[in-house]
Scaffold this motif. Structure first.
Motif, PDB file in Angstrom:
ATOM      1  N   THR A 115      10.597  48.951 -93.185  1.00 65.62           N
ATOM      2  CA  THR A 115       9.933  47.785 -93.442  1.00 65.62           C
ATOM      3  C   THR A 115       9.272  47.701 -94.804  1.00 65.62           C
ATOM      4  O   THR A 115       9.201  46.959 -95.436  1.00 65.62           O
ATOM      5  CB  THR A 115       8.853  47.314 -92.290  1.00 65.62           C
ATOM      6  OG1 THR A 115       9.746  46.857 -91.078  1.00 65.62           O
ATOM      7  CG2 THR A 115       8.255  45.833 -92.731  1.00 65.62           C
ATOM      8  N   GLY A 154       9.165  46.794 -87.193  1.00 60.86           N
ATOM      9  CA  GLY A 154       8.326  47.524 -88.300  1.00 60.86           C
ATOM     10  C   GLY A 154       8.007  48.970 -88.281  1.00 60.86           C
ATOM     11  O   GLY A 154       7.127  49.431 -88.843  1.00 60.86           O
ATOM     12  N   ARG A 179      11.724  43.513 -90.708  1.00 61.71           N
ATOM     13  CA  ARG A 179      11.286  44.341 -89.319  1.00 61.71           C
ATOM     14  C   ARG A 179      12.254  44.897 -88.867  1.00 61.71           C
ATOM     15  O   ARG A 179      11.803  45.733 -88.028  1.00 61.71           O
ATOM     16  CB  ARG A 179      10.084  43.322 -88.632  1.00 61.71           C
ATOM     17  CG  ARG A 179       8.744  42.896 -89.614  1.00 61.71           C
ATOM     18  CD  ARG A 179       7.700  42.546 -88.453  1.00 61.71           C
ATOM     19  NE  ARG A 179       6.610  42.449 -89.467  1.00 61.71           N
ATOM     20  CZ  ARG A 179       6.200  41.369 -89.994  1.00 61.71           C
ATOM     21  NH1 ARG A 179       7.013  40.441 -89.659  1.00 61.71           N
ATOM     22  NH2 ARG A 179       5.134  41.162 -90.711  1.00 61.71           N
TER      23      ARG A 179
END
Ligand code: MCA
Length: 499
Positions: free
Chosen positions: A246, A402, A434
């Motif tokens: 991410t 993430g 993410r």
């Protein structure tokens, strides 16, 4: 060897060199030498001793990336105290289990934290701890700490619901740190930009340890915020950077870093490492085009620290996590318990010098995690004929968002606490930024507006665990034996792109 002796290579060996730059609470960037870091750690250790914390005791720490986190970690290392880092995004429900399971002497927290801390341990505000420590002597405590002593308990949830504490020894962390500094060629000439949270193995076990073992200079950011990170990349000119996918996706955004700025960052950088979640091949490629660097992808777990890594010299293959690191043995096992050959997909099992020995107070879970001395990673993988591993998903239904791990069971249990909810199933769906985000399917009373569940989750779970949407269905698909078949849930066809 205990970690103090290893860290002294820098703390004593490079005493007057610039160790750390961090942003103080007043917003200015402050420098510390290794001697300063050493002194702060000793003072903090004296303060902890005065508060009755000693070898073998646990200390829970619920802090963002601030310099006191490092003081406390080093103080614990010197005293043989076991640090229990807790995700700063965790809410009371998540903290309660960790505190009751680890039975700490205290919880260290920031005065401005809005978390509600569970009863069972006193809360020590870090501001007060730091102020008292500053007035103490910078004298090293005389405590004999063994390499086998536990240094950290890191909580990792399981498919079974309750989080288990992986106990990592000084030797485990030392082996991991020595390996990484060697294979990634980290030296005292490096400039490391630390953006990942220190409460996880990636930021702490890899970042802080590589910094202290190599004696490089570290710039510590309180957290990754893309615009701040972009400015600091340009200003600090790091040679070394660790990120989760991410973070790399964010850095590819041209409104955050232009192509020209990216090339300037790339010109002074040496190595970008990615881990904690799979790095999509298109991100790998786009980063190479924009920054002129091939990201080195590696694979690890809290229980084992780092396991595999693409080579520093040689072919860094997109989609692969590379061969096992030095000190790690790996095999791919079939369902029948027989090792598979190259090209066949099975569960990856490992042995390693950085592998934990046990889950805290959970002999049953520890036994289940090992297969004749080999740790069952729970990850499915395949080895190529030249020894590179490619991961093919998890055995359980872990969601990684993430870079944070999410166990659906934990969210499902929360949803089912509402009597109007009869059944719940949480799954991960693809997300461009993410990697994955959770969504929930619920079977509920007709009169109940399932979107109300959003508030419940928001109040009780870390933000990254809150399902993006709640979909009402009539019944969960189940096998004849009643097991939920998540793959048969109605398809979720809207691809999510996080803000
Ligand atoms: C995220 N948020 C935070 C932080 N990170 N809040 C405080 N401190 C943080 N460090 C909150 C935001 O307030 C926001 O909450 C929500 O999370 C999303 O934030 P956003 O700014 O949109 O973040 P992002 O640009 O999407 O980036 C998220 C991130 C974060 C910074 C990449 O996901 C992250 O730090 N990931 C790293 C995880 C990690 O270190 N994993 C290693 C595990 P709200 O929604 O309330 O506004 S160790 C591991 O897996 C193994 C061992 C391994 O191999 O490494």
């Amino acid at each position: 060897m205990n970690l103090s002796a290893l860290f002294d290579l820098s703390l004593r060996g490079r005493a007057q060199r610039l160790a750390l730059e961090y942003t103080s609470h007043t917003g200015d960037v402050r420098p510390l030498t290794f001697s300063d870091v050493d002194g702060r750690a000793s003072r903090m250790a004296q303060e902890l001793v005065a508060r009755g914390v000693g070898r073998g005791d646990r200390l829970c720490v619920h802090l963002a990336n601030r310099v006191e986190f490092i003081d406390i970690f080093l103080a614990c290392v010197r005293l043989g105290v076991v640090m229990v880092p807790m995700n700063v995004l965790y809410r009371e429900r998540e903290l309660r289990h960790i505190v009751s399971d680890s039975e700490p002497k205290a919880i260290v927290a920031a005065r401005d934290s809005d978390a509600v801390y569970p009863a069972g341990a006193p809360v020590w505000f870090v501001e007060e701890l730091a102020e008292r420590a500053a007035s103490r002597e910078a004298e090293r405590p005389a405590v004999a700490v063994d390499g086998d002593d536990p240094a950290l308990i890191v909580y990792t949830s399981g498919t079974t619901g309750t989080a288990k504490g992986a106990v990592l020894s000084h030797n485990n962390l030392a082996a991991n740190g020595i390996t990484l500094t060697t294979v990634w060629r980290i030296t005292d000439r490096d400039r490391y930009l630390a953006v990942l949270p220190l409460f996880h193995v990636h930021g702490l076990g890899n970042g802080i340890h590589s910094w202290l073992i190599s004696g490089c200079t570290m710039r510590l950011l309180e957290r990754f915020e893309q615009r701040t990170a972009a400015a600091v990349l340009a200003d600090f000119k790091p040679t070394l950077f660790f990120g989760v996918p991410t973070v790399y996706v964010r850095l590819l955004d041209s409104s955050v870093i232009s192509d020209e700025q990216a090339r300037a960052v790339g010109d002074t950088a040496r190595l970008f490492v990615s881990g904690s979640a799979p790095l999509p091949a298109h991100v790998h490629e786009a980063f190479r085009t924009k920054f002129g660097h091939t990201i080195l992808e590696r694979y690890g777990m809290s229980e084992a620290l780092m396991i595999m890594s693409n080579p520093y010299e040689g072919d860094r293959r997109a989609g692969s996590v590379g061969p096992p690191l030095p000190g790690v043995s790996a095999r791919v096992m079939g369902d029948d318990g027989i090792a598979l050959g190259d090209g066949d997909v099975g569960e990856v099992e490992i042995r390693s010098s950085s592998l934990f020995k046990e889950y805290w107070k959970r002999p049953d879970a520890t036994t289940a995690a090992f297969d004749d001395g080999w740790f069952r990673t729970g990850d499915l993988g395949v080895r190529s004929s030249d020894g590179y591993y490619t991961l093919r998903g998890r055995r359980g239904d872990l969601i990684i968002s993430g870079g944070f791990n999410i166990y659906p069971r934990e969210i499902e249990e929360l949803l089912l606490e509402d009597a109007r909810v009869h059944e719940a199933a949480v799954v991960g769906v693809p997300d461009d930024v993410r990697g994955e985000v959770p969504i929930a399917y619920v079977v509920a009373d007709d009169a109940f507006d399932v979107s109300e569940l959003h508030q419940v989750c928001r109040a009780q779970l870390a933000s990254f665990k809150v399902p993006r949407t709640f979909l009402r269905i009539d019944a969960l698909p189940r096998t004849a034996l009643g097991k939920v078949q998540k793959h048969l849930l109605p398809p979720w066809d809207r691809r999510i792109t996080s803000a």
